[in-house]
Every structure is written in structure tokens, then in C-alpha cells.
Write a protein that holds these residues in place. Structure first.
Motif, mmCIF file in Angstrom:
data_model
loop_
_atom_site.group_PDB
_atom_site.id
_atom_site.type_symbol
_atom_site.label_atom_id
_atom_site.label_comp_id
_atom_site.label_asym_id
_atom_site.label_seq_id
_atom_site.Cartn_x
_atom_site.Cartn_y
_atom_site.Cartn_z
ATOM 1 N N GLU A 17 0.825 -1.198 0.000
ATOM 2 C CA GLU A 17 0.000 0.000 0.000
ATOM 3 C C GLU A 17 0.866 1.258 0.000
ATOM 4 O OE1 GLU A 17 -3.522 2.079 2.743
ATOM 5 O OE2 GLU A 17 -2.790 0.053 3.196
ATOM 6 N N ASP A 21 1.333 4.478 -2.779
ATOM 7 C CA ASP A 21 0.792 5.743 -2.291
ATOM 8 C C ASP A 21 0.995 6.843 -3.347
ATOM 9 O OD1 ASP A 21 1.102 8.492 -0.846
ATOM 10 O OD2 ASP A 21 0.047 7.196 0.583
ATOM 11 N N GLN A 76 -3.498 -5.225 -4.471
ATOM 12 C CA GLN A 76 -3.518 -3.785 -4.241
ATOM 13 C C GLN A 76 -4.160 -3.050 -5.419
ATOM 14 O OE1 GLN A 76 -2.900 -1.995 -1.628
ATOM 15 N NE2 GLN A 76 -3.124 0.005 -2.630
ATOM 16 N N ARG A 79 -7.845 -3.588 -5.201
ATOM 17 C CA ARG A 79 -8.454 -2.796 -4.134
ATOM 18 C C ARG A 79 -8.612 -1.340 -4.555
ATOM 19 N NH1 ARG A 79 -7.241 -0.114 0.793
ATOM 20 N NH2 ARG A 79 -4.998 -0.126 0.411
ATOM 21 N N GLU A 80 -7.591 -0.801 -5.214
ATOM 22 C CA GLU A 80 -7.654 0.588 -5.657
ATOM 23 C C GLU A 80 -8.785 0.817 -6.661
ATOM 24 O OE1 GLU A 80 -2.797 1.226 -5.314
ATOM 25 O OE2 GLU A 80 -3.796 1.319 -7.271
ATOM 26 N N ASP A 85 -9.876 -7.372 -3.127
ATOM 27 C CA ASP A 85 -8.673 -7.134 -2.335
ATOM 28 C C ASP A 85 -8.083 -8.490 -1.947
ATOM 29 O OD1 ASP A 85 -10.337 -8.101 -0.348
ATOM 30 O OD2 ASP A 85 -10.454 -6.204 0.748
#
Length: 272
Positions: A17, A21, A76, A79-80, A85
Motif C-alpha cells: 500500500e 501511495d 492492491q 483494491r484501488e 482485495d
């Protein structure tokens, strides 16, 4: 070994994560998407296979970590995008394994008592394939060849296609018949080459490769693994030729075809 607590799966998910970022993450990791990291996933899987084949278990531990990182990366990205996820990946996997192992998990319950080793391996395999076929039917993939991924290495995919066809009875009865087919395809290749028909020769060579995969299947061998082993053997013998030539102050490129053949025979003999 470092005197610290070991990192956990939660730590790895948090690390991923952080890498993604938008403000403080890694520029390279932020730039990636599903398509861009797919080639790396394939490469990492092959490196795992190589570590296993060479019994390099310390390296295997590292390569398995690299392969796991690929899954974490995909999780990831999912999930974004609000698709899935890591927990959804784990849940789907566990549910599928429970569904495909009723002989271990009666009723599909993870904590149900196992009936023990009351089912033989062949029955397990048959049940496994029946369950997978039912899953394909549920996805609208009712054809015998449906669901065989087109992105597989060609030798592996050929073997899977042949296995699927064999399940509905389309198969040679024994290895001798398969080898007859190999010889037939080789003869057709020779005829195409003799006729100077390069395009037809390429097609016949493809047929020959497909027949060789069939022979591997009847020998209960995995063709990709066989070819990887052959590659390693060729490399080993070729390097032995180079070493022998070098000790005599020569390079392979300076030798005649007969001299090269003699070195090759010597390298083969040196392994026996």
C-alpha cells in the motif's frame, strides 16, 4: 539472522500500500497496472520452477517470496479499483479448494471431521475433474476445450488440450500409436522440405511438435519440464566443449564441423 521480529503478511500488504501511495510511494510501483506486471509474474513462476528443479531450496524461499509479491501487487491494484482485495482472493481460493476436496471436507465445511483416506487417488482425480467441469459449465464454458488459457506456454497448452480431448475418448490407445504418428509427421515434414515448400514445412513441424507433446503425455511427463531438462543438458555439454577447446588454446569458432562433433561426443562420454 537478524535479531528482529519477523515481518507478517499484514506487514507485506501495508508495504505494498505504501509503495502505491500517490504522494509518497515509489514512482515505478505507482506507474504499474495489471498488464504491465503480468510478464513479471510469468518470469517469477519460471524462476520458482527452476529453483525446484535444481533443488536450490534457499533460493526457492526467495523466489516464492517474489511470486507472492506478484499476488500482493495484483490485490492492491484490485483494491484501488474497487474490484477485489487480498481477503477476497483468499476467500475465493479457500472456497474453491473446499468445493474441490469433498473427500477431505464433507459438505464443504473447513472444520468438519475428515473421513480419512477412504478414497483412492484415481477417484480423487476423477472427482476433481468433474467438479472443475461443473464450474466451467456454470461459467458457460461447456465445450471440452473451453477454459484452457491461451496465455500458457505452447507446449503446456498443447498438453492440456490433448488431455481435455482424451477425456471424451479422442486419444490414441497407447504410446506405440503415438510414436507412429510422430514418425508420420516427421515423414511429412521431410517431404515438405524436399519439395522446397517452406510454409508447408513450418506447418508440418508444428504438427510434429504437437505429436511429441502427445508422446510426453503418454509417458506421464510434462513437456515444458522435459525441454528445460534438455536445455540444461545441452548447456552443460556445450560448456564442456568450450572448456576442452580452451585448454587446448582454441575457440569453438576456429574448429571444423568434424572437430566440433568430436568434442560433442567427448562431452557426452564424459557424463557417463
Amino acid at each position: 539472522m537478524e535479531d528482529r521480529e519477523k515481518y507478517t503478511l499484514d506487514d507485506l500488504l501495508f508495504l505494498m500500500e505504501r509503495l502505491r501511495d500517490p504522494e509518497s510511494g515509489c514512482p515505478w510501483d505507482r506507474k504499474q497496472d495489471f498488464a504491465s506486471i503480468a510478464p513479471s509474474t510469468i518470469e517469477e513462476a519460471y524462476e520458482v520452477a527452476e529453483a525446484i528443479e535444481t533443488a536450490d531450496f534457499e533460493h526457492l524461499r526467495e523466489e516464492l517470496g517474489d511470486l507472492l509479491f506478484q499476488v500482493v501487487f495484483y490485490a492492491q491494484l484490485g483494491r484501488e479499483q474497487g474490484r477485489f482485495d487480498f481477503s477476497r482472493i483468499v476467500d475465493s481460493l479457500a472456497a474453491k479448494l473446499l468445493r474441490r476436496h469433498p473427500h477431505v471436507f464433507p459438505g464443504g465445511s473447513l472444520y468438519a471431521d475428515s473421513p480419512g483416506n477412504s478414497v483412492d487417488q484415481s477417484t480423487v482425480r476423477q472427482n476433481w475433474e468433474s467438479i472443475k467441469a461443473a464450474e466451467r459449465d456454470a461459467r458457460g464454458q461447456g465445450g471440452a476445450l473451453d477454459g484452457v488459457a491461451t496465455g500458457l506456454p505452447a507446449l503446456t497448452r498443447a498438453g492440456k488440450l490433448q488431455k481435455r480431448a482424451a477425456r471424451v475418448g479422442f486419444d490414441w490407445p497407447d504410446l506405440d500409436r503415438v510414436l507412429d504418428k510422430v514418425e508420420e509427421e516427421l515423414s511429412e515434414l521431410r517431404q515438405a522440405v524436399a519439395a522446397g515448400d517452406c510454409e508447408h514445412a513450418r506447418e508440418e513441424l508444428g504438427d510434429l511438435l504437437f505429436s511429441c507433446v502427445n508422446a510426453a503425455r503418454h509417458l506421464q511427463a510434462e513437456p515444458e519440464g522435459l525441454l528445460r531438462g534438455c536445455n540444461r543438458k545441452f548447456e552443460r555439454r556445450f560448456r564442456a566443449m568450450e572448456d576442452t577447446a580452451s585448454r587446448g588454446g582454441r575457440r569453438l569458432s576456429d574448429l571444423s564441423a568434424d572437430q566440433l562433433e568430436a568434442l560433442w561426443v567427448q562431452a557426452k562420454a564424459g557424463e557417463k
